[in-house]
Structures are given as structure tokens and as C-alpha cells.
Design an enzyme around this catalytic site. Structure first.
Site, PDB file in Angstrom:
ATOM      1  N   HIS A 123     -11.892  -3.223   5.674  1.00 47.16           N
ATOM      2  CA  HIS A 123     -12.308  -2.754   6.702  1.00 47.16           C
ATOM      3  C   HIS A 123     -12.912  -0.592   6.317  1.00 47.16           C
ATOM      4  O   HIS A 123     -11.955  -1.252   5.673  1.00 47.16           O
ATOM      5  CB  HIS A 123     -11.048  -2.780   7.556  1.00 47.16           C
ATOM      6  CG  HIS A 123     -11.423  -1.748   9.137  1.00 47.16           C
ATOM      7  ND1 HIS A 123     -10.833  -0.465   8.780  1.00 47.16           N
ATOM      8  CD2 HIS A 123     -11.533  -2.607  10.396  1.00 47.16           C
ATOM      9  CE1 HIS A 123     -11.751  -0.320  10.251  1.00 47.16           C
ATOM     10  NE2 HIS A 123     -11.859  -1.300  11.298  1.00 47.16           N
ATOM     11  N   ASP A 200      -2.998  -3.697   3.593  1.00 47.55           N
ATOM     12  CA  ASP A 200      -3.849  -3.337   4.377  1.00 47.55           C
ATOM     13  C   ASP A 200      -3.536  -4.610   5.772  1.00 47.55           C
ATOM     14  O   ASP A 200      -4.251  -6.265   5.623  1.00 47.55           O
ATOM     15  CB  ASP A 200      -5.244  -3.492   4.872  1.00 47.55           C
ATOM     16  CG  ASP A 200      -5.967  -3.301   6.283  1.00 47.55           C
ATOM     17  OD1 ASP A 200      -6.830  -2.454   6.206  1.00 47.55           O
ATOM     18  OD2 ASP A 200      -5.329  -3.481   7.150  1.00 47.55           O
ATOM     19  N   GLN A 203      -4.580  -7.568  10.427  1.00 49.50           N
ATOM     20  CA  GLN A 203      -5.025  -8.107  10.647  1.00 49.50           C
ATOM     21  C   GLN A 203      -4.423  -9.465  10.218  1.00 49.50           C
ATOM     22  O   GLN A 203      -4.559 -11.225  10.846  1.00 49.50           O
ATOM     23  CB  GLN A 203      -6.012  -9.166   9.790  1.00 49.50           C
ATOM     24  CG  GLN A 203      -7.050  -7.697  10.466  1.00 49.50           C
ATOM     25  CD  GLN A 203      -7.649  -8.358  12.124  1.00 49.50           C
ATOM     26  OE1 GLN A 203      -6.564  -8.951  12.211  1.00 49.50           O
ATOM     27  NE2 GLN A 203      -7.946  -7.383  12.829  1.00 49.50           N
ATOM     28  N   LYS A 226      -2.277  -5.151  17.140  1.00 47.81           N
ATOM     29  CA  LYS A 226      -2.810  -6.085  16.785  1.00 47.81           C
ATOM     30  C   LYS A 226      -1.277  -7.589  16.438  1.00 47.81           C
ATOM     31  O   LYS A 226      -2.063  -8.197  16.604  1.00 47.81           O
ATOM     32  CB  LYS A 226      -3.304  -6.037  15.353  1.00 47.81           C
ATOM     33  CG  LYS A 226      -4.922  -5.387  14.959  1.00 47.81           C
ATOM     34  CD  LYS A 226      -5.535  -4.883  13.609  1.00 47.81           C
ATOM     35  CE  LYS A 226      -6.625  -4.190  14.144  1.00 47.81           C
ATOM     36  NZ  LYS A 226      -7.627  -4.613  14.928  1.00 47.81           N
ATOM     37  N   CYS A 364     -16.683  -2.687  11.981  1.00 50.42           N
ATOM     38  CA  CYS A 364     -16.107  -1.890  10.917  1.00 50.42           C
ATOM     39  C   CYS A 364     -15.659  -2.079   9.820  1.00 50.42           C
ATOM     40  O   CYS A 364     -15.034  -1.826   8.612  1.00 50.42           O
ATOM     41  CB  CYS A 364     -14.861  -0.972  11.192  1.00 50.42           C
ATOM     42  SG  CYS A 364     -15.093   0.067  12.674  1.00 50.42           S
TER      43      CYS A 364
HETATM   44  C1  LIG Z   1      -8.348  -5.122   8.528  1.00 49.89           C
HETATM   45  C2  LIG Z   1      -7.451  -3.993   8.634  1.00 49.89           C
HETATM   46  N1  LIG Z   1      -7.432  -3.042   8.976  1.00 49.89           N
HETATM   47  C3  LIG Z   1      -7.498  -1.670   9.404  1.00 49.89           C
HETATM   48  C4  LIG Z   1      -8.095  -1.793  10.777  1.00 49.89           C
HETATM   49  C5  LIG Z   1      -7.460   0.079  11.460  1.00 49.89           C
HETATM   50  O1  LIG Z   1      -6.730  -0.444  11.950  1.00 49.89           O
HETATM   51  P1  LIG Z   1      -6.639   0.776  13.932  1.00 49.89           P
HETATM   52  O2  LIG Z   1      -7.681   0.508  14.574  1.00 49.89           O
HETATM   53  O3  LIG Z   1      -5.522  -0.041  14.308  1.00 49.89           O
HETATM   54  O4  LIG Z   1      -6.497   1.548  12.885  1.00 49.89           O
HETATM   55  C6  LIG Z   1      -8.198  -2.249  11.691  1.00 49.89           C
HETATM   56  C7  LIG Z   1      -8.301  -3.010  12.733  1.00 49.89           C
HETATM   57  N2  LIG Z   1      -9.483  -3.681  13.587  1.00 49.89           N
HETATM   58  C8  LIG Z   1     -10.664  -4.049  13.981  1.00 49.89           C
HETATM   59  C9  LIG Z   1     -10.710  -2.681  15.141  1.00 49.89           C
HETATM   60  O5  LIG Z   1     -11.572  -3.721  15.891  1.00 49.89           O
HETATM   61  N3  LIG Z   1     -11.878  -4.620  15.936  1.00 49.89           N
HETATM   62  C10 LIG Z   1     -11.511  -5.129  14.092  1.00 49.89           C
HETATM   63  O6  LIG Z   1     -11.612  -5.810  13.421  1.00 49.89           O
HETATM   64  C11 LIG Z   1      -8.371  -3.944  10.156  1.00 49.89           C
HETATM   65  O7  LIG Z   1      -9.070  -5.351  10.999  1.00 49.89           O
END
Ligand SMILES: Cc1ncc(COP(=O)(O)O)c(CN[C@@H]2CONC2=O)c1O
Length: 406
Positions: A123, A200, A203, A226, A364
Site C-alpha cells: 500500500h 503492516d 488487513q 478495519k 492505493c
Molecule cells: C495494507 C494497508 N496498509 C495501510 C493502509 C492505510 O490505512 P489507514 O488509511 O487506516 O492509515 C491500508 C488501508 N486500506 C485502504 C483504505 O481503503 N481501501 C484500502 O484498501 C491498507 O489496506
């Protein structure tokens, strides 16, 4: 024990509504999960009865708020089996957690010639902070390739892992592909060359029990939203010995011991990394989310979710013209796909018109989309309250989308 999912669904009021005159089928849990009444009520009750700023208050409300705030820290410690509450740092979410480590550890420990390894599937929250810090320190950010199936290429990882590598930062589970990465192996091998490791867990934490001591990771970050908790609250777990040696990257109140223009001294852990008034209600909501989850055996949650996800993969593989992006044998929470000759955004819009909520786009994670040669995907992501009937609704709606688009 088999979970009573219909009973569980009653805990989530938002699920019981019509969208575009169709029953809502919420399959965007990778973006954010929905909240049970227990979380909603905990936040409302806090604002109704206990709201106050925390620490150093000279009155009852502040004592009550502080008590809940610090008890929540213990709840999180126990939830991920950290050894000390001082190792639990409140953040806004996963993104802030990665930034805190990248800047507070990276700026002081990285220099020209050093390398930071991330996987190609990360991400942006686990790419951009490291790019920023590498640009400032002269270190090099090196992506570990991902195979066609969507797994980290561990042969390439082994080849890259040499004495230049000072830090490895990797997703426990990919939000774009659903791949579950072999983080135990990654952590062990990174430590063998003296590198530190951040995982991280954005998920992952909702899907199974995480034990940071058993993993032996140096840092672990995740977001409350999440995990059936509120937005704006997250957790950085850090090994105490490392956190103690790190300089805060944000200054202000709470994080100090004494302030003078000549010199300022910082507070002890965890407060050193918690400047300003914290998201007190968010912390209380996150603790309530963990209490909610703790009613169930984590293994039962995992078994249910794996069953629904396996059914979704089976249904997806039977759809003509559907290309799964990420076909790892090790997956959690997510299926990502494209429909031949269509744009993901069109598919998502047409699914929404049938009440099915998914996410479309690059999630992202632009680098991994480029790796697969797609502008984005349609992503269905599952949670505790999803059922095989939800999967059937997705693929029934998808057939109608195909009739419309083809
Ligand atoms: C693997 C991973 N890392 C970091 C983040 C960032 O998390 P925060 O936004 O809470 O700081 C997300 C957010 N997941 C995104 C948010 O919307 N869809 C997604 O898959 C993520 O899925």
C-alpha cells in the site's frame, strides 16, 4: 464452533438497509469495516457521561476518561500479546504508524549505501514514507518482486537480503491482492542480517489472532477502522528497546517532560510519541471493538471467513471473462479482479446500482497494478458478517453487469 452469522449481523445496524432499492451487500471491508452496537454505544456513552481530556486532570471526569484511555491500551496489549503497555503507541492509523517508524527510526539509522526492502504489493502508506526518508538519508528503497500468482518472490528476497539491508517493511496481507505474506520467514531472515522489520497489519488483525512476541517483529501497525472500530485511531506496536532509542518526529504537549527554550526533555514511553490531545473516543471505541471480537473464538472467525472467501474464489473462477488479480494459495479477506473489456469503475458503479458495495481502482497500490498491467481492479473484501449468500448476490449482480456491458 460454528458462528451464528445471522445473529452477528444483528449487531451491525448499518447492514440492514436498502441501497438503490436493493438489500445492501457490503463487500468493501478492506476499505473499512462496519461497527457493532457495542462500539457505537461505547463511544456515545463516553461522550454522554465521561468526556474529558486525559492525564493530569484534577477532577472526576478526567480521572474516568484517563482510566478508560489507559485500560484500552492494556486491552490492545493483550489483543496482540505485546509484553508491555509502553510498547503500544496510539496513532491515527496504519499510515501514521509507518510514518512514525520511518521518520523516528529511519532518519537516525539510515544513511547512504543502506537499503530498505518493501514488497512490490505494498500500500502507498508503506512505500511513500520510506521514499521520503530514503531521499533524506541517501538510503535506497528496493521493492521485492511479486510473482504472477501474487506472492512475494522469496528467491529474489533472499538474493536481495545482504548487509546493506537495514530495514524490511511488509504487509501481513495485501489489500490489493489478498495475499498473505510469509512474514515469519521474512522476519527471521531479515534479523539474520541485522535488519529491523515492520509488519503492516492493516488487513490482517481482523482476520486472525496476531501475536507480536511470537512473530518477533520489531514493529507492527494497524488501524482501528478495519477492526470494527472507529476511524482516526490506530496502533503502533514497537519493541521497547527500539522505541526508547527513537527521537519523536512530532512535538507538542503530552510528549514532553520539561520545556525550556534552552532545552526540552521528552516524556517516557508511550507518551513520547503521543503529542497533543489524543483521540480519546476513538481509543475507547477501539477497545470496545476488541471486546466485541473477543466474544468469539478467533479460530471460528478465521474458519468462517476462509469458507466464504474460498467460495468467492470458486465462483470467480467460473465467470467467463473474469481475470483474478492475485491468485495466491495463501489469501485472506480479498478477491481482486478485472472483467475483460470493461473498466473496473464501470463494474463497481453497476454493482452499486444492484446494492452491492465493492471498491474499484488502484487501492492505493499503484505499483502492483502496474505490475499486472491493469489501471485498477474490482475488489470484493469480506468480514465476519459476510455470508455465502453475499457472494451469490455479488456474482448474480456481476452477470447482470456483464449483460449490460457486453
Ligand atoms: C495494507 C494497508 N496498509 C495501510 C493502509 C492505510 O490505512 P489507514 O488509511 O487506516 O492509515 C491500508 C488501508 N486500506 C485502504 C483504505 O481503503 N481501501 C484500502 O484498501 C491498507 O489496506
Amino acid at each position: 464452533m460454528t458462528l451464528d452469522i445471522q445473529k452477528i449481523r444483528q449487531d451491525f445496524p448499518i447492514l440492514h438497509q436498502q441501497v438503490n432499492d436493493k438489500p445492501l451487500v457490503y463487500l468493501d471491508n478492506g476499505a473499512t469495516t462496519q461497527k457493532p452496537e457495542m462500539v457505537i454505544n461505547a463511544i456515545a456513552d463516553y461522550y454522554r457521561h465521561d468526556n474529558s481530556n486525559v492525564h493530569r486532570g484534577a477532577h472526576t471526569l478526567s480521572d474516568r476518561a484517563t482510566g478508560q484511555f489507559e485500560q484500552a491500551r492494556e486491552t490492545v496489549r493483550e489483543f496482540i500479546n505485546a509484553s508491555l503497555t509502553e510498547e503500544i503507541i496510539w496513532t491515527k492509523g496504519t499510515t501514521e504508524g509507518v510514518n512514525l517508524v520511518a521518520f523516528s527510526w529511519g532518519l537516525e539509522n539510515l544513511s547512504a549505501g543502506d537499503r530498505v526492502l518493501v514488497s512490490h504489493m505494498e500500500h502507498h502508506a508503506n512505500i511513500v514514507p520510506w521514499q521520503m526518508v530514503c531521499q533524506r538519508t541517501g538510503a535506497e528503497l528496493v521493492p521485492v518482486p511479486v510473482t504472477e500468482l501474487g506472492d512475494v518472490d522469496m528467491t529474489a528476497f533472499d538474493a536481495l537480503l545482504d548487509e546493506r539491508v537495514k530495514f524490511v517493511s511488509m504487509a501481513h496481507v495485501s489489500n490489493a491482492l489478498g495475499t498473505v505474506n510469509p512474514i515469519e520467514e521474512v522476519i527471521r531472515k531479515a534479523h539474520s542480517v541485522g535488519a529491523r522489520v515492520l509488519i503492516d497489519g492493516a488487513q490482517a488483525v481482523a482476520h486472525w489472532a496476531v501475536d507480536v512476541q511470537a512473530l518477533d517483529c520489531d514493529f507492527y501497525v494497524f488501524s482501528g477502522h478495519k477492526l470494527y472500530g472507529p476511524t482516526g485511531i490506530g496502533v503502533l506496536y514497537g519493541r521497547q528497546s527500539l522505541l526508547q532509542g527513537m527521537t519523536p518526529f512530532m512535538g507538542g504537549g503530552e510528549m514532553i517532560e520539561t520545556v525550556a527554550f534552552e532545552k526540552t526533555t521528552y516524556n517516557r514511553l508511550p507518551y513520547k510519541f503521543e503529542p497533543g490531545t489524543p483521540n480519546i473516543a476513538g481509543v475507547i471505541g477501539l477497545a470496545a471493538a476488541i471486546r466485541y471480537l473477543s466474544q468469539f473464538e478467533r479460530a471460528d472467525i478465521q474458519a468462517h471467513e476462509e469458507s466464504v472467501l474460498a467460495y468467492a474464489v470458486e465462483r470467480a473462477k467460473a465467470v467467463e471473462g473474469l481475470r483474478l488479480i492475485g491468485q495466491s494459495d495463501h489469501r485472506a479477506g480479498v478477491i481482486s479482479f478485472v472483467l475483460e473489456g470493461t473498466h473496473p469503475n464501470d463494474v463497481g458503479t453497476l454493482l452499486d446500482q444492484q446494492g452491492v458495495a465493492v471498491r474499484t481502482g488502484n487501492h492505493c497500490a499503484m505499483p502492483i497494478m502496474d505490475r499486472y498491467g491493469v489501471p485498477g481492479t474490482v475488489r470484493a473484501s469480506f468480514a465476519l458478517y459476510n455470508t455465502k449468500e453475499d457472494v451469490d448476490a455479488l456474482f448474480t449482480a456481476l452477470e447482470k453487469v456483464k449483460m449490460f456491458l457486453y
